[in-house]
Design a protein around this motif. Sequence first.
Motif, PDB file in Angstrom:
ATOM      1  N   ALA A  94       0.575  -1.500  -0.346  1.00 46.74           N
ATOM      2  CA  ALA A  94       0.629  -0.141   0.157  1.00 46.74           C
ATOM      3  C   ALA A  94       0.886   1.103   0.002  1.00 46.74           C
ATOM      4  O   ALA A  94       1.117   2.464  -0.859  1.00 46.74           O
ATOM      5  N   GLU A  95       1.933   0.964   0.444  1.00 44.22           N
ATOM      6  CA  GLU A  95       3.233   2.331   0.957  1.00 44.22           C
ATOM      7  C   GLU A  95       3.530   2.565  -0.891  1.00 44.22           C
ATOM      8  O   GLU A  95       3.761   3.592  -0.801  1.00 44.22           O
ATOM      9  N   LYS A  96       4.234   1.743  -1.191  1.00 48.93           N
ATOM     10  CA  LYS A  96       4.622   1.849  -2.362  1.00 48.93           C
ATOM     11  C   LYS A  96       3.486   2.730  -3.730  1.00 48.93           C
ATOM     12  O   LYS A  96       3.573   3.528  -4.916  1.00 48.93           O
ATOM     13  N   ALA A  97       2.154   1.744  -3.323  1.00 44.01           N
ATOM     14  CA  ALA A  97       0.349   2.691  -4.094  1.00 44.01           C
ATOM     15  C   ALA A  97       0.647   3.966  -3.107  1.00 44.01           C
ATOM     16  O   ALA A  97       0.264   4.851  -5.423  1.00 44.01           O
ATOM     17  N   TYR A  98       0.615   4.056  -2.731  1.00 49.06           N
ATOM     18  CA  TYR A  98       0.463   5.440  -2.324  1.00 49.06           C
ATOM     19  C   TYR A  98       1.507   6.333  -2.635  1.00 49.06           C
ATOM     20  O   TYR A  98       1.427   7.382  -2.935  1.00 49.06           O
ATOM     21  N   GLN A  99       2.194   6.407  -2.195  1.00 55.76           N
ATOM     22  CA  GLN A  99       4.267   7.004  -3.099  1.00 55.76           C
ATOM     23  C   GLN A  99       3.654   7.293  -4.243  1.00 55.76           C
ATOM     24  O   GLN A  99       3.890   8.800  -5.297  1.00 55.76           O
ATOM     25  N   ARG A 100       3.836   6.633  -5.536  1.00 54.78           N
ATOM     26  CA  ARG A 100       3.268   6.937  -6.905  1.00 54.78           C
ATOM     27  C   ARG A 100       1.876   7.492  -7.200  1.00 54.78           C
ATOM     28  O   ARG A 100       1.752   7.898  -8.035  1.00 54.78           O
ATOM     29  N   SER A 101       1.159   6.904  -6.436  1.00 58.86           N
ATOM     30  CA  SER A 101      -0.342   7.488  -6.710  1.00 58.86           C
ATOM     31  C   SER A 101      -0.011   9.781  -6.226  1.00 58.86           C
ATOM     32  O   SER A 101      -0.453  10.187  -6.906  1.00 58.86           O
ATOM     33  N   ALA A 102       1.105   9.367  -4.961  1.00 58.41           N
ATOM     34  CA  ALA A 102       0.827  10.709  -4.881  1.00 58.41           C
ATOM     35  C   ALA A 102       2.021  12.097  -6.000  1.00 58.41           C
ATOM     36  O   ALA A 102       1.935  13.080  -6.582  1.00 58.41           O
ATOM     37  N   VAL A 103       3.211  11.263  -6.351  1.00 55.87           N
ATOM     38  CA  VAL A 103       3.757  10.885  -7.579  1.00 55.87           C
ATOM     39  C   VAL A 103       2.796  11.990  -8.658  1.00 55.87           C
ATOM     40  O   VAL A 103       3.372  12.994  -9.487  1.00 55.87           O
ATOM     41  N   VAL A 104       2.216  11.359  -9.269  1.00 58.00           N
ATOM     42  CA  VAL A 104       0.712  11.170 -10.354  1.00 58.00           C
ATOM     43  C   VAL A 104       0.382  12.084 -10.620  1.00 58.00           C
ATOM     44  O   VAL A 104       0.502  13.107 -11.038  1.00 58.00           O
ATOM     45  N   VAL A 105       0.053  12.425  -9.447  1.00 57.00           N
ATOM     46  CA  VAL A 105      -1.008  14.026  -8.951  1.00 57.00           C
ATOM     47  C   VAL A 105       0.499  15.306  -8.364  1.00 57.00           C
ATOM     48  O   VAL A 105      -0.052  15.906  -9.569  1.00 57.00           O
ATOM     49  N   THR A 106       1.535  14.945  -8.241  1.00 58.61           N
ATOM     50  CA  THR A 106       2.580  16.256  -8.319  1.00 58.61           C
ATOM     51  C   THR A 106       2.394  16.265  -9.789  1.00 58.61           C
ATOM     52  O   THR A 106       2.693  17.512 -10.622  1.00 58.61           O
ATOM     53  N   GLU A 107       2.729  15.752 -10.883  1.00 55.68           N
ATOM     54  CA  GLU A 107       3.126  14.952 -12.395  1.00 55.68           C
ATOM     55  C   GLU A 107       1.479  16.302 -12.650  1.00 55.68           C
ATOM     56  O   GLU A 107       1.768  17.343 -13.570  1.00 55.68           O
ATOM     57  N   ILE A 108       0.726  16.221 -12.332  1.00 56.74           N
ATOM     58  CA  ILE A 108      -0.940  16.628 -12.556  1.00 56.74           C
ATOM     59  C   ILE A 108       0.149  17.593 -12.488  1.00 56.74           C
ATOM     60  O   ILE A 108      -1.126  19.013 -13.229  1.00 56.74           O
ATOM     61  N   GLU A 149      -1.734  12.793   6.257  1.00 54.86           N
ATOM     62  CA  GLU A 149      -2.808  13.499   5.925  1.00 54.86           C
ATOM     63  C   GLU A 149      -2.093  15.082   5.129  1.00 54.86           C
ATOM     64  O   GLU A 149      -1.415  15.253   6.776  1.00 54.86           O
ATOM     65  N   LYS A 150      -2.257  16.008   4.751  1.00 56.17           N
ATOM     66  CA  LYS A 150      -1.337  16.942   4.981  1.00 56.17           C
ATOM     67  C   LYS A 150      -3.042  17.441   4.002  1.00 56.17           C
ATOM     68  O   LYS A 150      -3.817  16.912   3.437  1.00 56.17           O
ATOM     69  N   GLY A 151      -3.082  19.628   3.473  1.00 56.36           N
ATOM     70  CA  GLY A 151      -3.793  20.046   2.879  1.00 56.36           C
ATOM     71  C   GLY A 151      -3.280  20.642   1.961  1.00 56.36           C
ATOM     72  O   GLY A 151      -2.747  19.283   1.072  1.00 56.36           O
ATOM     73  N   GLY A 152      -3.979  20.930   1.079  1.00 62.17           N
ATOM     74  CA  GLY A 152      -3.847  21.463  -0.444  1.00 62.17           C
ATOM     75  C   GLY A 152      -4.967  22.697  -0.619  1.00 62.17           C
ATOM     76  O   GLY A 152      -6.237  22.023  -0.999  1.00 62.17           O
ATOM     77  N   GLY A 153      -4.278  23.467  -1.235  1.00 61.21           N
ATOM     78  CA  GLY A 153      -5.778  24.116  -2.020  1.00 61.21           C
ATOM     79  C   GLY A 153      -5.525  23.815  -3.395  1.00 61.21           C
ATOM     80  O   GLY A 153      -7.259  23.592  -4.031  1.00 61.21           O
ATOM     81  N   SER A 154      -5.484  22.568  -4.294  1.00 62.34           N
ATOM     82  CA  SER A 154      -5.724  22.650  -5.550  1.00 62.34           C
ATOM     83  C   SER A 154      -5.672  20.793  -5.424  1.00 62.34           C
ATOM     84  O   SER A 154      -6.561  20.313  -4.708  1.00 62.34           O
ATOM     85  N   LEU A 155      -4.600  20.089  -6.128  1.00 53.78           N
ATOM     86  CA  LEU A 155      -5.298  18.706  -5.527  1.00 53.78           C
ATOM     87  C   LEU A 155      -4.032  17.874  -4.640  1.00 53.78           C
ATOM     88  O   LEU A 155      -3.670  16.420  -4.204  1.00 53.78           O
ATOM     89  N   GLY A 156      -3.881  19.345  -3.421  1.00 56.09           N
ATOM     90  CA  GLY A 156      -2.985  18.100  -2.042  1.00 56.09           C
ATOM     91  C   GLY A 156      -4.069  16.357  -1.827  1.00 56.09           C
ATOM     92  O   GLY A 156      -3.061  16.208  -1.158  1.00 56.09           O
ATOM     93  N   ARG A 157      -4.832  16.459  -1.529  1.00 60.20           N
ATOM     94  CA  ARG A 157      -5.270  15.817  -0.923  1.00 60.20           C
ATOM     95  C   ARG A 157      -6.330  14.669  -1.997  1.00 60.20           C
ATOM     96  O   ARG A 157      -7.186  13.756  -1.498  1.00 60.20           O
ATOM     97  N   ALA A 158      -5.923  15.246  -3.266  1.00 60.17           N
ATOM     98  CA  ALA A 158      -6.458  13.972  -4.308  1.00 60.17           C
ATOM     99  C   ALA A 158      -6.042  12.411  -3.943  1.00 60.17           C
ATOM    100  O   ALA A 158      -7.596  11.575  -4.072  1.00 60.17           O
ATOM    101  N   VAL A 159      -5.269  11.807  -3.421  1.00 64.18           N
ATOM    102  CA  VAL A 159      -4.600  10.949  -3.000  1.00 64.18           C
ATOM    103  C   VAL A 159      -5.965  10.503  -1.898  1.00 64.18           C
ATOM    104  O   VAL A 159      -6.061   9.595  -2.121  1.00 64.18           O
ATOM    105  N   GLU A 160      -5.658  10.797  -0.484  1.00 58.30           N
ATOM    106  CA  GLU A 160      -6.789  10.736   0.338  1.00 58.30           C
ATOM    107  C   GLU A 160      -8.940  10.491   0.301  1.00 58.30           C
ATOM    108  O   GLU A 160      -9.186   9.971   0.632  1.00 58.30           O
ATOM    109  N   VAL A 161      -8.239  11.667  -0.442  1.00 57.72           N
ATOM    110  CA  VAL A 161      -9.483  11.319  -1.220  1.00 57.72           C
ATOM    111  C   VAL A 161      -9.879  10.135  -2.294  1.00 57.72           C
ATOM    112  O   VAL A 161     -11.545   9.703  -2.317  1.00 57.72           O
ATOM    113  N   SER A 162      -9.415  10.118  -2.874  1.00 60.80           N
ATOM    114  CA  SER A 162      -9.381   9.154  -4.008  1.00 60.80           C
ATOM    115  C   SER A 162      -9.433   7.169  -3.014  1.00 60.80           C
ATOM    116  O   SER A 162      -9.831   6.363  -3.098  1.00 60.80           O
ATOM    117  N   VAL A 163      -8.938   7.351  -2.063  1.00 61.41           N
ATOM    118  CA  VAL A 163      -9.065   6.379  -1.445  1.00 61.41           C
ATOM    119  C   VAL A 163     -10.044   6.086  -0.659  1.00 61.41           C
ATOM    120  O   VAL A 163     -10.599   4.980  -0.135  1.00 61.41           O
TER     121      VAL A 163
END
Length: 399
Positions: A94-108, A149-163
């Motif tokens: 799960a840690e690997k999947a979470y971190q990869r998803s966070a990287v993708v969101v950063t790229e977006i 968990e973290k904040g974020g005005g744009s996509l900062g919480r996208a992974v949390e919401v997705s999960v």
Amino acid sequence: MAYREISVDELRFGMYVARLDRPWTDTPFMFQGFVLRSEKQLEALKKYCKKVYVDPEKVDRKADEEANARAAAAVRGTTVYANMTTVEVELPRAEKAYQRSAVVVTEISRTVPTKGVIDSERTQQASTQITESVERNPDAMTLLAKLQEKGGGSLGRAVEVSVMMTVFGRFLQYSHEQLETLSLLGLLQDVGKLRLPEALLNKTTPFTPDEETLYRRHVNQSVEILSKTSGLPPDFPGLASLHHERFDGSGYPRGLRGNAISLLGSIAGLVDAFDMLVAPEPWGVNMAPSAALGVLFKNRGEKFPPGLVEQFIQCLGAFPVGSVVEMQTGEVGVVISQNLVRRLQPRVMLVQNAKGDPINPHLVLDLMREPMATADEPYRIRRTLDSGTVKIDPKELFL
């Protein structure tokens, strides 16, 4: 007992309607006082009244239970999942999947402002990894999302919401394909915020009317970006437009109501609203999960489908995974997994003793097995604490 005044949107089957806000003779009802049992009665009340008075002592419990069962059945699927791994075994994957998803969101976040489109292949790979982890064991990904968990005005919480959307979909027994759609929605439905001023997204005071109008444009901006992105399902941009619509028609951008909002869209809206309530300031209200669930429960049947709200509360449980709790001994722990049979007895990892000193190595308690705190008393949870009470590095878990 005195009658209780409620709006017609708060009515539920099994309630006894004792008085109306107008003379009975102005309505088609033959009897002055009745138990609400049918959609036909409910529609008539909504047509003729804005509020009614119910008698709490005359609730038909059987009708209420039957209505709850119907509401739950209306939102549930048929795919049966069983935990294929324990939370300890699943956490590294799960840690690997979470971190990869966070990287993708950063790229977006970097590419959308310049290119205006998304790498759909990489994003869908990320949503698939989240889905597969949640299917194996939902608590592992939930725990990671909460601890990181973290904040974020744009996509900062996208992974949390997705999960959270994926976990809820699994709880509702939706198919693998539906879970992937929910996961992808969580990652992308707010992508239009990348076109809004950062100062607006980080504002700590209420929006002015003009600022509110500007903020609401992010939904249509998301639809535009997703429509121009190749490789996404044809109906996906439309689904991404629904998370701010509300059951009573008070949402935006189209003011849809009731069944005009698809079930997946209603889930997206419910989870997004919950996330806004629990997110840290200035991006959210920073409520405790239990308080946020109380807000959603109060708005069931008005802002959100009642059956969906009640299922969401059951999904999270009394002590959601990632909650910080204090035991009756004064020790502090983190809920690491649910016991589906006994929701008040989750598995808890103790991290601090009663004096506030770290417990190393951490001690895991399965409260359903009633581990003893003293010679004559088993461990029990005294209360939940603010999430900032303790800071847990995910590396301290079983990774």
